[in-house]
Write a protein that holds these residues in place. Structure first.
Motif, PDB file in Angstrom:
ATOM      1  N   LEU A 223       4.826   6.783   0.733  1.00 56.42           N
ATOM      2  CA  LEU A 223       3.421   7.205   0.796  1.00 56.42           C
ATOM      3  C   LEU A 223       2.530   6.022   1.160  1.00 56.42           C
ATOM      4  CD1 LEU A 223       1.190   9.355   0.254  1.00 56.42           C
ATOM      5  CD2 LEU A 223       1.149   8.507  -2.108  1.00 56.42           C
ATOM      6  N   SER A 224       2.786   4.874   0.573  1.00 54.74           N
ATOM      7  CA  SER A 224       1.998   3.679   0.878  1.00 54.74           C
ATOM      8  C   SER A 224       2.131   3.289   2.353  1.00 54.74           C
ATOM      9  CB  SER A 224       2.454   2.526  -0.021  1.00 54.74           C
ATOM     10  OG  SER A 224       1.705   1.368   0.242  1.00 54.74           O
ATOM     11  N   GLU A 225       3.346   3.365   2.882  1.00 50.53           N
ATOM     12  CA  GLU A 225       3.566   3.060   4.303  1.00 50.53           C
ATOM     13  C   GLU A 225       2.818   4.052   5.191  1.00 50.53           C
ATOM     14  OE1 GLU A 225       7.619   2.290   5.649  1.00 50.53           O
ATOM     15  OE2 GLU A 225       8.224   2.185   3.544  1.00 50.53           O
ATOM     16  N   LEU A 226       2.894   5.327   4.835  1.00 53.76           N
ATOM     17  CA  LEU A 226       2.226   6.374   5.618  1.00 53.76           C
ATOM     18  C   LEU A 226       0.723   6.143   5.664  1.00 53.76           C
ATOM     19  CD1 LEU A 226       1.888   9.127   7.027  1.00 53.76           C
ATOM     20  CD2 LEU A 226       2.102  10.212   4.774  1.00 53.76           C
ATOM     21  N   LEU A 227       0.139   5.829   4.525  1.00 58.41           N
ATOM     22  CA  LEU A 227      -1.305   5.647   4.479  1.00 58.41           C
ATOM     23  C   LEU A 227      -1.743   4.357   5.172  1.00 58.41           C
ATOM     24  CD1 LEU A 227      -2.076   6.985   0.882  1.00 58.41           C
ATOM     25  CD2 LEU A 227      -2.375   8.133   3.075  1.00 58.41           C
ATOM     26  N   ALA A 228      -0.896   3.329   5.141  1.00 56.93           N
ATOM     27  CA  ALA A 228      -1.193   2.109   5.897  1.00 56.93           C
ATOM     28  C   ALA A 228      -1.194   2.405   7.391  1.00 56.93           C
ATOM     29  CB  ALA A 228      -0.163   1.028   5.566  1.00 56.93           C
ATOM     30  N   TYR A 229      -0.255   3.235   7.819  1.00 61.22           N
ATOM     31  CA  TYR A 229      -0.197   3.638   9.232  1.00 61.22           C
ATOM     32  C   TYR A 229      -1.442   4.448   9.598  1.00 61.22           C
ATOM     33  CZ  TYR A 229       1.382   5.878  13.534  1.00 61.22           C
ATOM     34  OH  TYR A 229       1.477   6.339  14.826  1.00 61.22           O
ATOM     35  N   LEU A 230      -1.880   5.312   8.691  1.00 68.42           N
ATOM     36  CA  LEU A 230      -3.085   6.096   8.938  1.00 68.42           C
ATOM     37  C   LEU A 230      -4.301   5.189   9.078  1.00 68.42           C
ATOM     38  CD1 LEU A 230      -4.635   8.795   9.087  1.00 68.42           C
ATOM     39  CD2 LEU A 230      -4.725   8.765   6.576  1.00 68.42           C
ATOM     40  N   ARG A 231      -4.395   4.186   8.206  1.00 69.13           N
ATOM     41  CA  ARG A 231      -5.520   3.249   8.285  1.00 69.13           C
ATOM     42  C   ARG A 231      -5.506   2.499   9.617  1.00 69.13           C
ATOM     43  NH1 ARG A 231      -4.386   0.286   4.227  1.00 69.13           N
ATOM     44  NH2 ARG A 231      -5.900   0.950   2.651  1.00 69.13           N
ATOM     45  N   ASP A 232      -4.338   2.047  10.042  1.00 67.46           N
ATOM     46  CA  ASP A 232      -4.229   1.335  11.315  1.00 67.46           C
ATOM     47  C   ASP A 232      -4.599   2.246  12.489  1.00 67.46           C
ATOM     48  OD1 ASP A 232      -3.401  -0.878   9.929  1.00 67.46           O
ATOM     49  OD2 ASP A 232      -1.260  -0.598  10.360  1.00 67.46           O
ATOM     50  N   SER A 233      -4.141   3.479  12.441  1.00 65.00           N
ATOM     51  CA  SER A 233      -4.448   4.436  13.508  1.00 65.00           C
ATOM     52  C   SER A 233      -5.942   4.717  13.572  1.00 65.00           C
ATOM     53  CB  SER A 233      -3.678   5.745  13.277  1.00 65.00           C
ATOM     54  OG  SER A 233      -2.286   5.524  13.299  1.00 65.00           O
ATOM     55  N   TYR A 234      -6.563   4.786  12.414  1.00 66.11           N
ATOM     56  CA  TYR A 234      -8.008   5.014  12.339  1.00 66.11           C
ATOM     57  C   TYR A 234      -8.761   3.866  13.012  1.00 66.11           C
ATOM     58  CZ  TYR A 234     -12.343   6.661  10.088  1.00 66.11           C
ATOM     59  OH  TYR A 234     -13.608   7.140   9.839  1.00 66.11           O
ATOM     60  N   ALA A 235      -8.315   2.636  12.739  1.00 68.23           N
ATOM     61  CA  ALA A 235      -8.966   1.465  13.335  1.00 68.23           C
ATOM     62  C   ALA A 235      -8.816   1.468  14.854  1.00 68.23           C
ATOM     63  CB  ALA A 235      -8.372   0.185  12.741  1.00 68.23           C
ATOM     64  N   VAL A 236      -7.619   1.808  15.345  1.00 66.94           N
ATOM     65  CA  VAL A 236      -7.374   1.876  16.792  1.00 66.94           C
ATOM     66  C   VAL A 236      -8.265   2.931  17.426  1.00 66.94           C
ATOM     67  CG1 VAL A 236      -5.684   2.480  18.567  1.00 66.94           C
ATOM     68  CG2 VAL A 236      -5.016   1.004  16.658  1.00 66.94           C
ATOM     69  N   SER A 237      -8.368   4.086  16.764  1.00 68.24           N
ATOM     70  CA  SER A 237      -9.180   5.179  17.303  1.00 68.24           C
ATOM     71  C   SER A 237     -10.649   4.781  17.405  1.00 68.24           C
ATOM     72  CB  SER A 237      -9.023   6.415  16.408  1.00 68.24           C
ATOM     73  OG  SER A 237      -9.749   7.498  16.926  1.00 68.24           O
ATOM     74  N   LEU A 238     -11.172   4.133  16.366  1.00 68.07           N
ATOM     75  CA  LEU A 238     -12.569   3.708  16.395  1.00 68.07           C
ATOM     76  C   LEU A 238     -12.807   2.634  17.453  1.00 68.07           C
ATOM     77  CD1 LEU A 238     -13.662   3.573  12.645  1.00 68.07           C
ATOM     78  CD2 LEU A 238     -13.935   5.419  14.303  1.00 68.07           C
TER      79      LEU A 238
END
Length: 252
Positions: A223-238
């Motif tokens: 879960l921690s890995e998944l959410l870290a990936y989500l945070r990184d993806s969010y930064a790339v998208s912005l």
């Protein structure tokens, strides 16, 4: 247009009356299925008009705390609070707050990690075969080539909804409703163009495997890995959005 000050005062009183009745329901002074006094009796008890009582009862009905029945044995009765109805109201407010930027992505990710980690631990203890089947069905759909972006995002939400259900804790499910039904759709909408579906499906597969194996430490780690990936993806998208806006401004 003139302001109707009387309406403001009446609405304020109606809200106070609704709050008093609501408090009596929530603390057990008014029991489930108990019949409330008539509008006339309530008006006399509170020293207010019947229209104001009616407004108060409408507020309670909108919160699914009372219901009306017609007929000789009818009246207004206390309803069993509907967790989904109550949490839907909370979710609406949370969605609005996220939309206006009241919460940043780090706050959302942090809230998800802390609360969903509890669900992972409980799910490892309490999951049923039906819970595992529901999670694996979503993984299979996510690995297929047919879902649209909207369908993939909806499947993502359903997977985590199944994980929360597997925890088997009613109050926790109520708390998680906002996380799953408000925070996830908004973040999914932002990251859908940059995250890799295969990676998301892989994370979900590993989560389901850990829960099946009753490996709480493994599940919370995934879960921690998944959410870290989500945070990184969010930064790339912005970042991509900012670059597009800069190019548009330069052309204009």
């Amino acid at each position: 247009m003139p302001i109707e000050y009387q309406d403001v005062v009446r609405t304020g009183v109606a809200r106070q009356v609704a709050d008093k009745i609501r408090a009596a329901i929530l603390d057990g002074r008014l029991k489930i299925d108990e019949r409330l006094p008539t509008e006339e009796e309530l008006a006399r008890s509170f020293g207010i008009s019947r229209p104001t009582v009616r407004e108060a009862l409408k507020r309670l009905a909108a919160q699914n705390l009372v219901r009306s029945q017609r007929g000789p044995s009818g009246g207004t009765f206390v309803s069993r609070p509907d967790p989904e109805g109550l949490s839907s109201a909370i979710t609406g407010a949370a969605t609005l707050l996220v939309g206006v930027g009241a919460f940043d992505i780090d706050e959302i990710i942090g809230a998800r990690l802390e609360t969903e980690a509890i669900c992972c631990r409980l799910a490892c203890e309490r999951r049923s075969d039906a819970d595992l089947k529901a999670m694996r069905a979503e993984v299979a759909l996510q690995r297929s080539t047919t879902p649209t972006d909207e369908e993939f995002c909806a499947s993502d939400v359903r997977f985590h909804r199944s994980l929360v259900k597997a925890a088997g804790n009613g109050p926790l499910s109520l708390m998680m409703y906002t996380v799953v039904e408000a925070f996830m759709p908004i973040t999914n909408m932002i990251v859908s163009q940059v995250r890799e579906r295969k990676k998301v499906a892989d994370f979900h597969q590993r989560l389901a495997d850990a829960i099946e194996a009753r490996d709480a430490a493994g599940a919370t780690s995934v879960l921690s890995e998944l959410l870290a990936y989500l945070r990184d993806s969010y930064a790339v998208s912005l970042k991509r959005l900012a670059e597009r806006e800069a190019k548009r401004a330069a052309r204009g």
